[in-house]
Design a protein around this motif. Structure first.
Motif, mmCIF file in Angstrom:
data_model
loop_
_atom_site.group_PDB
_atom_site.id
_atom_site.type_symbol
_atom_site.label_atom_id
_atom_site.label_comp_id
_atom_site.label_asym_id
_atom_site.label_seq_id
_atom_site.Cartn_x
_atom_site.Cartn_y
_atom_site.Cartn_z
ATOM 1 N N PRO A 75 0.760 -1.254 -0.138
ATOM 2 C CA PRO A 75 -0.039 0.028 -0.016
ATOM 3 C C PRO A 75 0.825 1.169 0.058
ATOM 4 O O PRO A 75 1.973 1.243 0.372
ATOM 5 N N GLU A 76 0.214 2.379 -0.332
ATOM 6 C CA GLU A 76 1.144 3.581 -0.465
ATOM 7 C C GLU A 76 1.288 3.965 1.106
ATOM 8 O O GLU A 76 0.527 3.834 1.980
ATOM 9 N N PRO A 77 2.602 4.621 1.214
ATOM 10 C CA PRO A 77 2.931 5.172 2.622
ATOM 11 C C PRO A 77 2.114 6.325 3.014
ATOM 12 O O PRO A 77 1.690 6.884 2.190
ATOM 13 N N ILE A 78 2.188 6.495 4.242
ATOM 14 C CA ILE A 78 1.328 7.733 4.892
ATOM 15 C C ILE A 78 2.282 9.024 4.688
ATOM 16 O O ILE A 78 3.572 8.865 5.018
ATOM 17 N N PRO A 79 1.714 9.969 4.063
ATOM 18 C CA PRO A 79 2.288 11.296 3.685
ATOM 19 C C PRO A 79 3.200 11.609 5.036
ATOM 20 O O PRO A 79 2.466 11.710 5.877
ATOM 21 N N VAL A 80 4.317 12.265 4.944
ATOM 22 C CA VAL A 80 4.786 12.825 6.214
ATOM 23 C C VAL A 80 3.949 14.215 6.733
ATOM 24 O O VAL A 80 3.909 14.195 7.762
ATOM 25 N N ALA A 81 3.477 14.788 5.720
ATOM 26 C CA ALA A 81 2.340 15.978 6.216
ATOM 27 C C ALA A 81 1.530 15.702 6.986
ATOM 28 O O ALA A 81 0.997 16.161 7.970
ATOM 29 N N GLU A 82 0.720 14.542 6.396
ATOM 30 C CA GLU A 82 -0.375 14.025 7.201
ATOM 31 C C GLU A 82 0.054 13.514 8.675
ATOM 32 O O GLU A 82 -0.793 13.747 9.592
ATOM 33 N N THR A 83 1.173 12.913 8.768
ATOM 34 C CA THR A 83 1.759 12.109 9.845
ATOM 35 C C THR A 83 1.917 13.406 10.846
ATOM 36 O O THR A 83 1.405 13.265 11.850
ATOM 37 N N GLU A 84 2.836 14.568 10.672
ATOM 38 C CA GLU A 84 2.832 15.622 11.270
ATOM 39 C C GLU A 84 1.559 16.395 11.773
ATOM 40 O O GLU A 84 1.675 16.737 12.928
ATOM 41 N N SER A 85 0.843 16.543 10.862
ATOM 42 C CA SER A 85 -0.511 17.156 11.343
ATOM 43 C C SER A 85 -1.135 16.201 12.293
ATOM 44 O O SER A 85 -1.747 16.808 13.633
#
Length: 660
Positions: free
Chosen positions: A20-30
């Protein structure tokens, strides 16, 4: 690296798998910045479940701490906990001595419980004997360095690790640095430094060395080697001709990079034509020679997504240095029962609730936490919540909290009581002398009205208790919903979301002092509930003593309840009396209850009375700051669930999901 995430695409390119696609860094940090780590971990679980279909082993690549993202180790440990994953540490020794390298691994392992923890499998040392700068980095301008692998260094490392690491934590492999594996193609360098091609030639040639043409022609000849990218000022026609002559004489030079934005004299270019036609790439860049050289330490050494040849060689190089004797124990360890961690449990709960698509009535619609929980459930599709209360007041309450109530959420005014509810309630309770007038009066209680809606099948479940007492929630259910066929009592459980796994506590909300038969019923009901929600039931009947170490009526009650439960459910794993530490900790279990199949690994805990159970669950919940989902009522015909009046918004969300 700012481009697409490489590991996922590398796996797709070389294995045929579809991670699966990885979780974007921006979403993680939010999510991390807003204190919603639990939502992030649920998303990790969701992607794990997607990848795990039809798979024997799932590999999760951890994060690396950087200055921009310093939370890598913290999240790695949380993910390992959430997935109940085994851990392999990958480390690069750099300039460290064997002792320092082993110490570094031990320090990193502490984030996962230490090298003695059952989760830890071992370590792989990568980039052994790599040339590193004082900061420990491998740079492209080191590419002149020959491979410096020394087998004695690997032996010293293995000996040091063998002396200090337990037998359960293995050195799985030592992978030497290989200069060829950081060799980019000319086209890669061209894109990285934004160079232009004067002659494209063979852009797939590998750059293994960098030569700076600053000396005289005679002194520069030694740098004209196979794989060299020669950097020369654009006006050094003599060096350009020398490189072309070397290429024509059989030296497979990778490319020429002309600096300063200067282009060769057309007459010189004509003399170079045979080498150019043979595939020698010639690039130009507008920067000066010094500026161009300063680029080199910062060239990205990761494998480009279209460089399948380099991917294949890297995989073969790594595989050839991994000892395969670790594989069988790893698979055996993975085959063991997987503990259901809180994020995994919450993900499962939410997914089941979404699929169920149930209508849940919330009689306490004016209560702020309930309103916020209903909005979250609505937005996440957990359930179709029906709020009872004053719509205007609800919107004002949400506005004061800086939130908005979804416009399409269903709201019912409990003051408008339809006659069908009165008639149905009279029919149910007329044997108790209930009249239409009394029924209408009772139906002004939102919990009673919601319970009647549940009885008539207009909703699928009810959640209350944020402001009402347990009695206020349960009494209407017992009168109108009644117990399920064959059930002798109603009891309750909490799902306690401890850091490592979810445990079941019962009964902590309903029965004040159950006798042995009732305690046996509670144990059987709780085991069935645990199994229904993916927790393999191993039931510990709790007491202040373990086995035959104590005596008295309280202990005798637990012993008798254990015997009765075994009689009624011979296949159920149940033991008692057990003290809490003997039920949970393997080392204690070995000394206090060595023959027990439950001690040290219990998942369902049955408390001897309400005083003990309620006190314990609240002490654990508040002191350990864990989510407790429940109480979930057992034994009713339809789902009615009570909340603790101290429930958090998150507790209410998951109780709604549980009910659905």
């Amino acid at each position: 690296d700012t481009g697409p995430e490489r590991s996922t695409r590398l796996a797709r390119n070389v294995t045929g798998l579809a991670p699966p696609e990885p979780i974007p860094v921006a979403e993680t940090e939010s999510l991390l910045g807003h204190g919603r780590e639990n939502i992030l971990l649920e998303e990790v679980i969701a992607r794990y479940e997607q990848a795990a279909q039809h798979a024997a082993v799932v590999v999760v690549e951890g994060l690396v701490d950087t200055e921009e993202q310093p939370y890598g180790t913290h999240l790695n440990a949380k993910m390992a906990q959430s997935l109940d994953a085994k851990v392999i540490i990958v480390a690069a020794p750099g300039r460290d001595t064997p002792r320092q390298a082993a110490d570094t691994v031990e320090v990193v392992a502490r984030a996962y419980g230490g090298i003695h923890h059952e989760r830890m499998l071992g370590c792989i040392f990568n980039l052994l004997d790599a040339p590193v700068d004082p900061a420990g980095h491998i740079r492209f301008d080191f590419s002149r360095t020959e491979n410096g692998y020394n087998p004695s260094h690997e032996k010293a490392l293995r000996d040091e690790c063998g002396r200090h690491w337990p037998a359960t934590f293995k050195l799985i492999g030592c992978i030497p640095w290989d200069r060829e594996l950081i060799a980019p193609r000319v086209r890669d360098v061209m894109h990285m430094i934004d160079a232009q091609a004067l002659n494209e030639g063979q852009l797939d040639r590998r750059v293994t060395h960098v030569a700076l043409g600053a000396r005289t022609l005679a002194n520069s000849c030694q740098d004209l080697r196979p794989g060299a990218m020669v950097i020369v000022p654009g006006d050094r026609d003599d060096l350009l001709l020398a490189v072309c002559m070397a290429a024509m004489s059989g030296t497979h030079v990778a490319a020429i990079l002309l600096t300063g934005g200067l282009k060769p004299d057309p007459r010189v270019w004509t003399l170079c034509r045979p080498a150019l036609d043979a595939g020698l790439p010639v690039l130009t860049i507008s920067y000066t020679t010094m500026q161009s050289v300063l680029y080199l330490p910062y060239i990205n050494l990761e494998v480009p997504l279209d460089d399948r040849d380099r991917m294949k060689r890297a995989i073969e190089a790594v595989a050839s240095h991994i000892k395969l004797d670790w594989k069988e124990p790893l698979l055996t360890a993975i085959a063991a029962e997987r503990r259901l961690s809180p994020p995994a449990f919450e993900h499962m709960l939410v997914e089941r609730a979404r699929r169920a698509n149930k209508r849940i009535i919330l009689p306490e619609g004016n209560e702020p936490r309930t309103l916020e929980a209903a909005a979250i459930c609505h937005q996440r599709g957990i359930a179709r919540c029906v709020l009872m209360g004053d719509a205007g007041r609800m919107h004002r309450v949400m506005a004061r909290r800086g939130l908005t109530l979804p416009p399409d959420i269903e709201i019912i005014d409990p003051t408008r009581i339809e006659s069908r509810y009165v008639d149905a309630m009279v029919e149910l309770r007329q044997h108790k002398g209930l009249t239409a007038g009394l029924a209408e009066e009772q139906l002004h209680d939102a919990v009673v009205l919601g319970t009647m809606m549940l009885h008539l099948g207009e909703v699928d479940g009810l959640v209350s208790g944020a402001v009402h007492t347990t009695a206020n929630t349960i009494r209407p259910a017992l009168q109108l919903i009644k117990t399920a066929p064959g059930t002798r009592l109603v009891s309750s459980i909490f799902f306690m979301c401890l850091p490592e796994q979810v445990l079941v506590y019962g009964d902590c909300a309903i029965n004040i002092d159950p006798n042995a038969e009732e305690l046996a019923d509670i144990a059987i009901q709780s085991a069935e509930s645990a199994r229904a929600f993916g927790i393999p039931p191993r039931v510990a009947m709790l007491s202040y003593s373990t086995g035959a170490s104590g005596s008295g009526s309280d202990v005798d009650k637990v012993k008798e309840a254990t015997r009765l439960a075994r009689e009624r459910q011979p296949d159920l794993l149940i033991d008692g009396p057990l003290q809490y530490d003997a039920a949970t900790i393997k080392e204690v279990a070995k000394s206090k209850a060595p023959d027990s199949r439950v001690a040290g690994q219990a998942t369902v805990f049955i408390f001897p009375d309400l005083n003990t159970g309620n006190t314990t669950y609240k002490a654990v919940q508040r002191s350990a700051e864990v989510i407790s989902i429940g109480p979930m009522l057992q034994g009713l015909n339809k789902p009615v669930n009570d909340l603790s009046r101290g429930a958090l918004v998150e507790d209410i969300v998951f109780t709604i999901a549980l009910t659905a």
